[in-house]
Motif scaffolding. Structure first.
Motif, PDB file in Angstrom:
ATOM      1  N   ALA A 484       0.800  -1.219   0.000  1.00 43.17           N
ATOM      2  CA  ALA A 484       0.000   0.000   0.000  1.00 43.17           C
ATOM      3  C   ALA A 484       0.836   1.273   0.000  1.00 43.17           C
ATOM      4  O   ALA A 484       0.283   2.367  -0.119  1.00 43.17           O
ATOM      5  N   ALA A 485       2.155   1.159   0.130  1.00 44.51           N
ATOM      6  CA  ALA A 485       3.013   2.342   0.207  1.00 44.51           C
ATOM      7  C   ALA A 485       3.082   3.050  -1.140  1.00 44.51           C
ATOM      8  O   ALA A 485       3.051   2.404  -2.198  1.00 44.51           O
ATOM      9  N   PRO A 486       3.189   4.411  -1.131  1.00 42.46           N
ATOM     10  CA  PRO A 486       3.306   5.152  -2.399  1.00 42.46           C
ATOM     11  C   PRO A 486       4.698   5.060  -3.015  1.00 42.46           C
ATOM     12  O   PRO A 486       4.914   5.594  -4.105  1.00 42.46           O
ATOM     13  N   LEU A 487       5.653   4.411  -2.383  1.00 45.54           N
ATOM     14  CA  LEU A 487       7.003   4.275  -2.904  1.00 45.54           C
ATOM     15  C   LEU A 487       7.079   3.073  -3.826  1.00 45.54           C
ATOM     16  O   LEU A 487       6.408   2.051  -3.611  1.00 45.54           O
ATOM     17  N   ALA A 488       7.957   3.182  -4.844  1.00 44.60           N
ATOM     18  CA  ALA A 488       8.198   2.064  -5.758  1.00 44.60           C
ATOM     19  C   ALA A 488       9.192   1.115  -5.099  1.00 44.60           C
ATOM     20  O   ALA A 488      10.350   1.461  -4.904  1.00 44.60           O
ATOM     21  N   ILE A 489       8.748  -0.098  -4.734  1.00 42.72           N
ATOM     22  CA  ILE A 489       9.565  -1.064  -4.015  1.00 42.72           C
ATOM     23  C   ILE A 489       9.675  -2.321  -4.854  1.00 42.72           C
ATOM     24  O   ILE A 489       8.647  -2.863  -5.326  1.00 42.72           O
ATOM     25  N   SER A 490      10.893  -2.807  -5.061  1.00 39.36           N
ATOM     26  CA  SER A 490      11.125  -4.031  -5.820  1.00 39.36           C
ATOM     27  C   SER A 490      12.192  -4.855  -5.105  1.00 39.36           C
ATOM     28  O   SER A 490      13.062  -4.320  -4.419  1.00 39.36           O
ATOM     29  N   LEU A 491      12.123  -6.176  -5.290  1.00 37.95           N
ATOM     30  CA  LEU A 491      13.017  -7.121  -4.643  1.00 37.95           C
ATOM     31  C   LEU A 491      13.737  -7.915  -5.711  1.00 37.95           C
ATOM     32  O   LEU A 491      13.104  -8.475  -6.614  1.00 37.95           O
ATOM     33  N   TYR A 492      15.105  -7.957  -5.630  1.00 45.20           N
ATOM     34  CA  TYR A 492      15.929  -8.614  -6.637  1.00 45.20           C
ATOM     35  C   TYR A 492      16.638  -9.815  -6.009  1.00 45.20           C
ATOM     36  O   TYR A 492      16.971  -9.812  -4.800  1.00 45.20           O
ATOM     37  N   GLN A 539      25.140  -4.169  -7.862  1.00 47.43           N
ATOM     38  CA  GLN A 539      26.310  -4.953  -7.460  1.00 47.43           C
ATOM     39  C   GLN A 539      27.112  -4.239  -6.375  1.00 47.43           C
ATOM     40  O   GLN A 539      27.645  -4.882  -5.458  1.00 47.43           O
ATOM     41  N   ALA A 540      27.198  -2.906  -6.450  1.00 48.34           N
ATOM     42  CA  ALA A 540      27.896  -2.158  -5.406  1.00 48.34           C
ATOM     43  C   ALA A 540      27.162  -2.262  -4.074  1.00 48.34           C
ATOM     44  O   ALA A 540      27.778  -2.347  -3.004  1.00 48.34           O
ATOM     45  N   ALA A 541      25.828  -2.261  -4.104  1.00 49.33           N
ATOM     46  CA  ALA A 541      25.048  -2.366  -2.870  1.00 49.33           C
ATOM     47  C   ALA A 541      25.212  -3.735  -2.224  1.00 49.33           C
ATOM     48  O   ALA A 541      25.124  -3.864  -0.999  1.00 49.33           O
ATOM     49  N   LEU A 542      25.447  -4.764  -3.038  1.00 46.78           N
ATOM     50  CA  LEU A 542      25.658  -6.097  -2.467  1.00 46.78           C
ATOM     51  C   LEU A 542      26.936  -6.165  -1.630  1.00 46.78           C
ATOM     52  O   LEU A 542      27.023  -6.974  -0.693  1.00 46.78           O
ATOM     53  N   GLY A 543      27.916  -5.370  -1.970  1.00 46.29           N
ATOM     54  CA  GLY A 543      29.174  -5.373  -1.214  1.00 46.29           C
ATOM     55  C   GLY A 543      29.222  -4.374  -0.079  1.00 46.29           C
ATOM     56  O   GLY A 543      30.253  -4.244   0.570  1.00 46.29           O
ATOM     57  N   SER A 544      28.135  -3.659   0.184  1.00 48.38           N
ATOM     58  CA  SER A 544      28.108  -2.647   1.244  1.00 48.38           C
ATOM     59  C   SER A 544      27.095  -3.050   2.299  1.00 48.38           C
ATOM     60  O   SER A 544      26.019  -3.583   1.983  1.00 48.38           O
ATOM     61  N   HIS A 545      27.427  -2.807   3.568  1.00 50.33           N
ATOM     62  CA  HIS A 545      26.507  -3.098   4.669  1.00 50.33           C
ATOM     63  C   HIS A 545      25.601  -1.907   4.971  1.00 50.33           C
ATOM     64  O   HIS A 545      24.636  -2.066   5.715  1.00 50.33           O
ATOM     65  N   ALA A 546      25.903  -0.748   4.407  1.00 49.39           N
ATOM     66  CA  ALA A 546      25.080   0.434   4.627  1.00 49.39           C
ATOM     67  C   ALA A 546      24.096   0.603   3.477  1.00 49.39           C
ATOM     68  O   ALA A 546      24.164  -0.075   2.448  1.00 49.39           O
ATOM     69  N   ARG A 566      17.084   3.937  -3.037  1.00 53.49           N
ATOM     70  CA  ARG A 566      17.852   3.410  -1.912  1.00 53.49           C
ATOM     71  C   ARG A 566      17.973   1.898  -2.059  1.00 53.49           C
ATOM     72  O   ARG A 566      16.958   1.210  -2.278  1.00 53.49           O
ATOM     73  N   PHE A 567      19.223   1.372  -1.955  1.00 52.02           N
ATOM     74  CA  PHE A 567      19.497  -0.065  -2.083  1.00 52.02           C
ATOM     75  C   PHE A 567      19.932  -0.599  -0.723  1.00 52.02           C
ATOM     76  O   PHE A 567      20.727   0.030  -0.006  1.00 52.02           O
ATOM     77  N   LEU A 568      19.468  -1.789  -0.377  1.00 52.74           N
ATOM     78  CA  LEU A 568      19.885  -2.470   0.850  1.00 52.74           C
ATOM     79  C   LEU A 568      19.788  -3.969   0.616  1.00 52.74           C
ATOM     80  O   LEU A 568      18.728  -4.479   0.251  1.00 52.74           O
ATOM     81  N   HIS A 569      20.924  -4.672   0.830  1.00 51.50           N
ATOM     82  CA  HIS A 569      20.877  -6.124   0.642  1.00 51.50           C
ATOM     83  C   HIS A 569      20.428  -6.798   1.933  1.00 51.50           C
ATOM     84  O   HIS A 569      20.715  -6.346   3.041  1.00 51.50           O
ATOM     85  N   LEU A 570      19.682  -7.908   1.765  1.00 51.73           N
ATOM     86  CA  LEU A 570      19.141  -8.680   2.881  1.00 51.73           C
ATOM     87  C   LEU A 570      19.933  -9.964   2.990  1.00 51.73           C
ATOM     88  O   LEU A 570      20.044 -10.719   2.019  1.00 51.73           O
ATOM     89  N   GLU A 571      20.509 -10.226   4.183  1.00 52.38           N
ATOM     90  CA  GLU A 571      21.370 -11.383   4.385  1.00 52.38           C
ATOM     91  C   GLU A 571      20.567 -12.583   4.841  1.00 52.38           C
ATOM     92  O   GLU A 571      19.524 -12.459   5.500  1.00 52.38           O
ATOM     93  N   GLY A 572      21.089 -13.765   4.490  1.00 57.40           N
ATOM     94  CA  GLY A 572      20.499 -15.012   4.954  1.00 57.40           C
ATOM     95  C   GLY A 572      21.063 -15.426   6.289  1.00 57.40           C
ATOM     96  O   GLY A 572      21.788 -14.683   6.957  1.00 57.40           O
ATOM     97  N   LEU A 580      18.043  -8.322  -2.659  1.00 60.38           N
ATOM     98  CA  LEU A 580      18.394  -6.905  -2.696  1.00 60.38           C
ATOM     99  C   LEU A 580      17.118  -6.105  -2.802  1.00 60.38           C
ATOM    100  O   LEU A 580      16.301  -6.317  -3.710  1.00 60.38           O
ATOM    101  N   LEU A 581      16.937  -5.172  -1.862  1.00 61.34           N
ATOM    102  CA  LEU A 581      15.736  -4.348  -1.795  1.00 61.34           C
ATOM    103  C   LEU A 581      16.022  -2.988  -2.421  1.00 61.34           C
ATOM    104  O   LEU A 581      17.013  -2.347  -2.099  1.00 61.34           O
ATOM    105  N   LEU A 582      15.115  -2.559  -3.340  1.00 66.17           N
ATOM    106  CA  LEU A 582      15.222  -1.255  -3.991  1.00 66.17           C
ATOM    107  C   LEU A 582      13.959  -0.471  -3.690  1.00 66.17           C
ATOM    108  O   LEU A 582      12.845  -0.916  -4.000  1.00 66.17           O
ATOM    109  N   VAL A 583      14.126   0.700  -3.066  1.00 65.17           N
ATOM    110  CA  VAL A 583      13.024   1.603  -2.734  1.00 65.17           C
ATOM    111  C   VAL A 583      13.284   2.915  -3.460  1.00 65.17           C
ATOM    112  O   VAL A 583      14.341   3.538  -3.270  1.00 65.17           O
ATOM    113  N   ALA A 584      12.337   3.345  -4.308  1.00 67.29           N
ATOM    114  CA  ALA A 584      12.501   4.559  -5.111  1.00 67.29           C
ATOM    115  C   ALA A 584      11.331   5.486  -4.875  1.00 67.29           C
ATOM    116  O   ALA A 584      10.181   5.038  -4.741  1.00 67.29           O
TER     117      ALA A 584
END
Length: 813
Positions: A484-492, A539-546, A566-572, A580-584
């Motif tokens: 329901a959020a107005p932000l564009a959210i996609s999961l890779y 790919q750069a976001a996958l190597g960053s914890h921030a 905004r990119f943020l990778h989710l760890e197992g 990888l989560l992308l919020v735009a």
């Protein structure tokens, strides 16, 4: 030929090498020394002892330096025969001639030999360093203590160290006279020894003799130094020191402050602490200290007092009995102010109590087990096992586990090394009969007594399962919020970067149904060029914890939009990225508003800066005019005021150039402005030129005024020291730095050094004070009939200008 002549001499003659070893002998010497002359020469030297050896050494040294040889000693050959040696130099050889001694001379020389023997015995018996030298500095005799101090046996005063020569008053002109001096000398072992020298002249005449006695006062010096250091240590550490002697009573070292009055502070002995000052809780410890002091027994006591000057303090007193030389008894008492230590211990206990309180409130059950059994349990552990600490204190950990020898609570090898932690999962049963499973770990640490202790941390799995169920419920709620959020959210997918899930806002942005987008790549969604850029960011976001932030401009013309991504990778569970989560969000209007506000602020700032620079320039020119009027009315200060006017005009030129200019000043404009200002002030032309690409270099705002003042002073200094000649100024622009050369006909003072010029308010002193030390290098040297002044300017003192098409790229894409 010379060898044949020596054979004709009836007296023994020996030819010696430079090291005084035997080379050859004449027939008389061969009859004297025996069939083996070399062995006979060795025996003769051994029989003569130090008399012959000392004379040979002194004689060779005197002949080498061109002095007269010392008197020859009479040598006894047995049967009442005596000979006198004579040494002659025949480079590189020596000729030693022995001639018979007459009776009177023999008796005199015998007495001299006895005196020499007595002197040698006295030198050997004396523990202080001794030496005997003549007026020419030749050391005739020295004892072992002096030779040890000089690391060898010096032949003359010239071979001793400069410190020893100064101590003995020896100069190139000889000894300075009878004296009593004291000073330090470094011995061969590197120790500094304080010596007191007594120098006396023993005989008068053409070649007098000097006797030097060096008394070692190092022990007294070190004792005084130790006393000073002890006083300083006592003042710094706030310690009191006193010694109790049975006959003399209390003895305290004299302690004084910088004004010469006795230092105030902690009393050195127990006489300064009366019984009524002691805190009632510390009276027992104070009485124990008093009893030990009376009996002369060693003791250490800590007690609290209420001092009339220092307030409430904690004191630590140590009593150390001792014995002085001669069997005399003494007792040293040291009193330390340990208030800070006591306060730190109290704070440490408070901190430990606070930590126990925090651990008592956590949800994880914690049990501490020592060598005697269970020592402590937090609140969660007590609730978990349904018991109190008193119920299980002092018992092994196995009392809380079933009767199974393989149970972790019964194992002896669990965490058997310090710092080692082991995890386990087991079933437990509380004292109320409730059975439950826990996951825990155990770690071994060392206690204050040095013995090992085990700490168990236990987590109830049932409660964790409840937490996992709550987490799944929260995840479902979060999924509904994302949809329901107005932000564009996609999961890779982290491995393939394929789209796994999109929310409704992302589908509206793509303009395509969900089944067409799932499994597609960034290039399929955003095109080849933009998709490749987004892929590299993923790919750069996958190597960053921030969180990785990017901006993208999508669309064309009026439909071009700005998206903040905004990119943020989710760890197992294994810690590696799984998704990888992308919020735009669409920030087009926000960026446009920010750009408009920024441009308005820049325009307002530039307007204000130009107005300020213009007013500063006018005010500085007004100040310069006033100074010129004062200089015209006061000729006695005209020269000083003219220098000040030049400096003010140089600053005004910089502010004048900044009016209407955007960004840093061009170095060429500053150079030409300062040249024109100096020419007008001095009324003399300056031949100036610019070489290289001067439009490449600029002056930062912070460095513009110091550089302008420095150029003004250097040009003015060149004109002042060249009243008739031509002054030449060159601005040479290189690729990596800039050079300023100023040439004027003059000569530097003899021994001129730029480093010796003191800082000041004008001239070279002002230039040295203004120039940056690391990025500006000033040098002045004589070049023929001219003086060459070179100023090298390196970044960041100067900077390079950007071209018309230059731009700065940041994180916006």
């Amino acid at each position: 030929m010379q060898a044949h002549l020596l054979e004709l001499i009836s007296d023994p003659v020996l030819t010696l090498r430079s090291d005084l070893s035997l080379l050859r002998v004449n027939p008389a010497a061969r009859d004297w020394l025996g069939h083996d002359p070399g062995e006979g020469w060795v025996r003769l030297r051994q029989a003569a002892g130090s008399v012959l050896e000392d004379w040979l050494r002194a004689c060779t040294h005197a002949l080498e330096v061109g002095r007269a040889a010392p008197p020859a000693p009479a040598l006894a050959l047995g049967g009442g025969r005596h000979v006198l040696p004579t040494l002659l130099r025949d480079r590189p050889l020596w000729h030693l001639h022995f001639r018979p001694d007459i009776g009177s001379e023999r008796h005199a020389r015998a007495q001299a030999a006895d005196a020499q023997a007595e002197l040698a015995a006295w030198f050997d018996l004396c523990a202080d360093p001794l030496l005997l030298a003549d007026d020419g500095g030749l050391i005739l005799r020295s004892n072992a203590a002096f030779q040890a101090l000089c690391l060898g046996q010096p032949g003359s005063m010239h071979e001793t160290s400069p410190a020893m020569q100064k101590l003995l008053g020896w100069t190139a002109a000889g000894f300075g006279g009878e004296t009593l001096t004291e000073g330090p000398v470094v011995d061969p072992q590197g120790r500094t020894r304080w010596l007191r020298v007594r120098l006396r002249r023993l005989s008068a005449g053409a070649r007098g003799r000097w006797l030097g006695v060096l008394e070692d006062h190092t022990a007294e010096h070190e004792r005084d130094l130790a006393q000073q250091q002890l006083d300083a240590l006592m003042d710094t550490a706030e310690a009191g020191l006193a010694t109790f002697h049975p006959d003399a009573g209390w003895l305290r070292p004299p302690r004084r402050n910088g004004n010469g009055r006795p230092a105030r502070g902690l009393q050195g002995s127990l006489q300064g602490i009366s019984r009524d000052m002691v805190d009632p809780a510390s009276l027992a410890e104070f009485e124990r200290l008093q009893r030990a002091l009376k009996k002369g027994e060693p003791v250490e006591a800590r007690y609290q007092v209420s001092h009339p000057e220092l307030g409430r303090r904690w004191l630590l007193t140590r009593v150390a009995p001792g014995q002085l030389s001669g069997g005399r008894r003494s007792t040293s008492v040291v009193t330390l102010d340990v208030t800070a230590q006591a306060q730190a211990e109290s704070a440490l206990q408070t901190r430990a109590a606070n930590e126990r309180a925090i651990l008592d409130s956590v949800l994880v059950g914690i049990v501490s087990v020592g060598p005697q059994g269970i020592e402590w349990m937090n609140g969660s552990a007590r609730r978990m096992f349904a018991c109190e600490l008193e119920d299980v204190a002092g018992q092994p950990m196995g009392v809380l586990a079933p009767d199974d020898r393989l149970h972790p609570f019964h194992r002896k090898d669990l965490a058997d090394e310090e710092g080692q932690a082991e995890m386990f999962e087991c079933q437990l049963q509380g004292r109320d009969g409730r059975g439950f499973w826990v996951i825990g770990n155990v770690v071994q640490t060392e206690g204050e007594d040095g013995l090992p202790r085990l700490t168990y941390a236990l987590l109830d799995i049932d409660r964790r399962r409840q937490a996992e169920a709550q987490s799944r419920q929260a995840q479902a709620t979060l999924t509904r919020i994302i949809e329901a959020a107005p932000l564009a959210i996609s999961l890779y997918d982290a491995d393939t970067l394929a789209i796994e899930k999109l929310n409704q806002a992302a589908l509206d942005l793509a303009g395509r149904p969900e089944h067409e987008l799932l499994g597609s790549q960034p290039e399929d969604l955003f095109g080849t060029e933009q998709g490749s850029l987004i892929r590299s960011d993923l790919q750069a976001a996958l190597g960053s914890h921030a969180v990785t932030q990017r901006e993208y401009r999508l669309g064309d013309g009026d439909h071009r939009r700005v998206w903040d991504a905004r990119f943020l990778h989710l760890e197992g569970s294994d810690g590696t990225p799984e998704q990888l989560l992308l919020v735009a969000s669409d920030v087009t209007e926000h960026r446009a508003a920010e750009e408009a506000r920024l441009q308005a602020a820049i325009a307002q700032r530039e307007l204000l800066v130009r107005e300020v620079h213009h007013r500063i320039k006018n005010n500085l020119q007004g100040v310069a005019g006033l100074l010129q009027q004062i200089a015209a009315r006061r000729p006695e200060v005209a020269d000083v005021l003219r220098e000040a006017v030049g400096q003010v005009q140089a600053i005004a030129q910089v502010y004048g150039l900044q009016v209407g200019a955007a960004g840093p000043l061009m170095l060429r404009r500053v150079w030409e402005a300062i040249i024109g200002s100096v020419q007008r002030m001095r009324g003399r032309p300056i031949q100036h030129s610019v070489e290289g690409n001067a439009d490449l270099w600029t002056l930062p705002e912070a460095e513009s005024i110091p550089i302008a003042l420095s150029l003004n002073e250097l040009l003015g200094n060149a004109l002042r020291h060249s009243p008739t000649g031509d002054v030449v100024g060159r601005l040479i622009c290189h690729d990596d730095h800039v050079e300023v050369e100023i040439i004027n006909p003059a000569r530097l003072p003899e021994g001129f050094k730029l480093q010796s010029v003191p800082s000041g308010v004008s001239g070279l002193g002002l230039v040295r004070a203004l120039l940056p030390r690391r990025s500006a290098i000033l040098s002045i040297e004589q070049a023929g009939d001219n003086v060459l002044c070179r100023l090298d300017l390196h970044p960041p003192c100067v900077g390079k200008a950007l071209g018309d098409n230059a731009s700065i790229h940041g994180g916006v894409r």
